[in-house]
Design a protein around this motif. Structure first.
Motif, short mmCIF file in Angstrom:
data_model
loop_
_atom_site.label_atom_id
_atom_site.label_comp_id
_atom_site.label_asym_id
_atom_site.label_seq_id
_atom_site.Cartn_x
_atom_site.Cartn_y
_atom_site.Cartn_z
N ILE A 45 0.33 -1.05 0.50
CA ILE A 45 0.17 0.28 0.14
C ILE A 45 1.29 1.11 0.03
O ILE A 45 -0.09 2.11 -0.47
CB ILE A 45 -1.19 0.07 0.97
CG1 ILE A 45 -0.06 0.36 2.24
CG2 ILE A 45 -2.03 -1.17 0.79
CD1 ILE A 45 -1.39 0.22 3.64
N LEU A 46 2.03 1.26 0.20
CA LEU A 46 3.16 2.28 0.42
C LEU A 46 2.93 2.87 -1.49
O LEU A 46 3.52 2.04 -1.27
CB LEU A 46 4.08 2.41 1.43
CG LEU A 46 4.31 2.17 2.25
CD1 LEU A 46 5.41 1.99 3.01
CD2 LEU A 46 3.53 2.81 3.64
N ILE A 47 3.25 3.86 -1.25
CA ILE A 47 3.53 4.72 -2.65
C ILE A 47 4.90 5.36 -2.38
O ILE A 47 5.12 6.43 -1.79
CB ILE A 47 2.56 5.85 -2.90
CG1 ILE A 47 1.62 5.30 -3.45
CG2 ILE A 47 3.11 6.27 -4.10
CD1 ILE A 47 0.02 6.22 -3.02
N THR A 48 6.03 4.79 -2.90
CA THR A 48 7.60 5.31 -2.76
C THR A 48 8.24 4.63 -3.81
O THR A 48 7.80 3.47 -4.51
CB THR A 48 8.09 4.78 -1.35
OG1 THR A 48 9.42 5.20 -1.10
CG2 THR A 48 7.26 3.10 -1.00
N ASP A 49 9.36 5.07 -3.93
CA ASP A 49 10.18 4.65 -4.77
C ASP A 49 11.33 3.32 -4.27
O ASP A 49 12.08 3.26 -5.06
CB ASP A 49 10.88 5.89 -5.18
CG ASP A 49 12.12 7.10 -4.12
OD1 ASP A 49 11.43 6.65 -2.97
OD2 ASP A 49 13.01 7.17 -4.11
N VAL A 50 11.12 3.27 -3.33
CA VAL A 50 11.71 1.75 -2.76
C VAL A 50 10.71 1.52 -2.80
O VAL A 50 9.80 0.67 -3.19
CB VAL A 50 11.64 2.31 -0.90
CG1 VAL A 50 12.77 0.71 -0.29
CG2 VAL A 50 12.22 3.36 -1.10
N SER A 51 11.74 -0.55 -3.26
CA SER A 51 10.73 -1.49 -3.95
C SER A 51 9.62 -2.08 -2.63
O SER A 51 10.90 -2.61 -1.38
CB SER A 51 11.97 -2.93 -4.53
OG SER A 51 11.47 -3.95 -4.39
N ALA A 52 8.78 -2.87 -3.08
CA ALA A 52 8.09 -3.24 -2.01
C ALA A 52 9.13 -4.42 -1.38
O ALA A 52 8.19 -5.65 -0.40
CB ALA A 52 6.51 -3.49 -2.39
N TRP A 53 9.71 -5.23 -2.33
CA TRP A 53 10.61 -6.67 -2.10
C TRP A 53 11.48 -6.06 -1.04
O TRP A 53 11.46 -6.32 -0.14
CB TRP A 53 10.63 -7.33 -3.43
CG TRP A 53 9.71 -7.97 -3.87
CD1 TRP A 53 9.94 -7.62 -5.26
CD2 TRP A 53 9.46 -8.84 -3.52
NE1 TRP A 53 8.25 -8.46 -6.15
CE2 TRP A 53 8.50 -8.91 -4.70
CE3 TRP A 53 9.38 -9.35 -2.60
CZ2 TRP A 53 7.86 -10.30 -4.45
CZ3 TRP A 53 8.34 -11.32 -2.18
CH2 TRP A 53 7.08 -11.15 -3.11
N THR A 54 12.00 -4.81 -1.16
CA THR A 54 13.20 -4.48 0.08
C THR A 54 12.49 -4.62 1.35
O THR A 54 12.80 -4.64 2.45
CB THR A 54 13.85 -2.55 -0.82
OG1 THR A 54 14.36 -3.03 -1.84
CG2 THR A 54 14.65 -2.92 0.84
N LEU A 63 8.91 9.67 5.84
CA LEU A 63 9.11 8.55 4.81
C LEU A 63 8.76 9.17 3.29
O LEU A 63 9.62 8.45 2.74
CB LEU A 63 10.67 7.53 5.19
CG LEU A 63 11.18 7.34 6.31
CD1 LEU A 63 11.79 6.85 6.92
CD2 LEU A 63 12.34 8.41 5.93
N ILE A 64 7.70 8.70 3.51
CA ILE A 64 6.89 8.13 2.23
C ILE A 64 6.29 9.98 1.54
O ILE A 64 5.71 10.16 0.67
CB ILE A 64 5.68 7.42 2.24
CG1 ILE A 64 4.96 7.81 3.01
CG2 ILE A 64 6.23 5.91 2.93
CD1 ILE A 64 3.83 6.63 3.06
N ASP A 65 6.34 10.88 2.39
CA ASP A 65 5.96 12.03 2.00
C ASP A 65 7.00 12.31 1.31
O ASP A 65 7.92 12.60 1.38
CB ASP A 65 4.99 12.47 3.08
CG ASP A 65 3.85 12.72 3.66
OD1 ASP A 65 3.27 11.57 2.91
OD2 ASP A 65 3.85 12.94 5.07
#
Length: 150
Positions: free
Chosen positions: A71-80, A148-150
């Motif tokens: 559900i997070l919208i971020t440039d970090v991989s969901a797998w990470t 961190l996600i904003d």
């Protein structure tokens, strides 16, 4: 710390570091650092609550590890994010297994254990008063994830 707090700390590490090669080992190490901080000792709860609290916490921590990366919208991989959350919780899976096998909350830490479990046991700083620390930590980690996600 609770599995939930370990998982959220793993998420914060993933979001802050962004590089799996660094974030994953740091998430693992964070487990032991957090265990050195005063935290809740489930064995001090009434007998009928021990497994309920541990089970609920593991369920919440693992559900967070599955859902939060999705559900997070971020440039970090969901797998990470997922891997850091699971790795941050992973040393406590051993205690859960010991509770299931031994079925006696007072013997879980006394029965023969591996060198890894001995080290894990030695770093623990636990008390019922640690519930306050756990609560403050939980709020802090939720706020850091949001920041961190904003």
């Amino acid at each position: 710390m609770t599995a939930t707090n370990h998982a959220l700390t793993g998420a914060v590490i993933a979001l802050a570091i962004k590089q799996p090669v660094l974030a994953v080992p740091l998430a693992f190490l964070s487990h032991f650092v957090l265990d050195m901080v005063l935290h809740l000792e489930a064995r001090d709860l009434p007998e009928k609550w021990v497994l309920r609290v541990i089970g609920a916490d593991l369920l919440i921590g693992n559900l967070l590890a599955i859902m939060l990366p999705l559900i997070l919208i971020t440039d970090v991989s969901a797998w990470t994010i997922f891997l850091c959350m699971v790795i941050a919780m992973s040393p406590d899976y051993i205690w859960c297994w010991r509770y299931v096998l031994i079925k006696d909350k007072d013997r879980v830490f006394d029965e023969p254990m591996s060198w890894f479990s001995h080290i894990h046991k030695k770093v623990q700083k636990q008390s019922l008063r640690g519930a306050w620390v756990e609560t403050v930590w939980l709020i802090g980690m939720v706020l850091l994830v949001k920041l961190l996600i904003d």
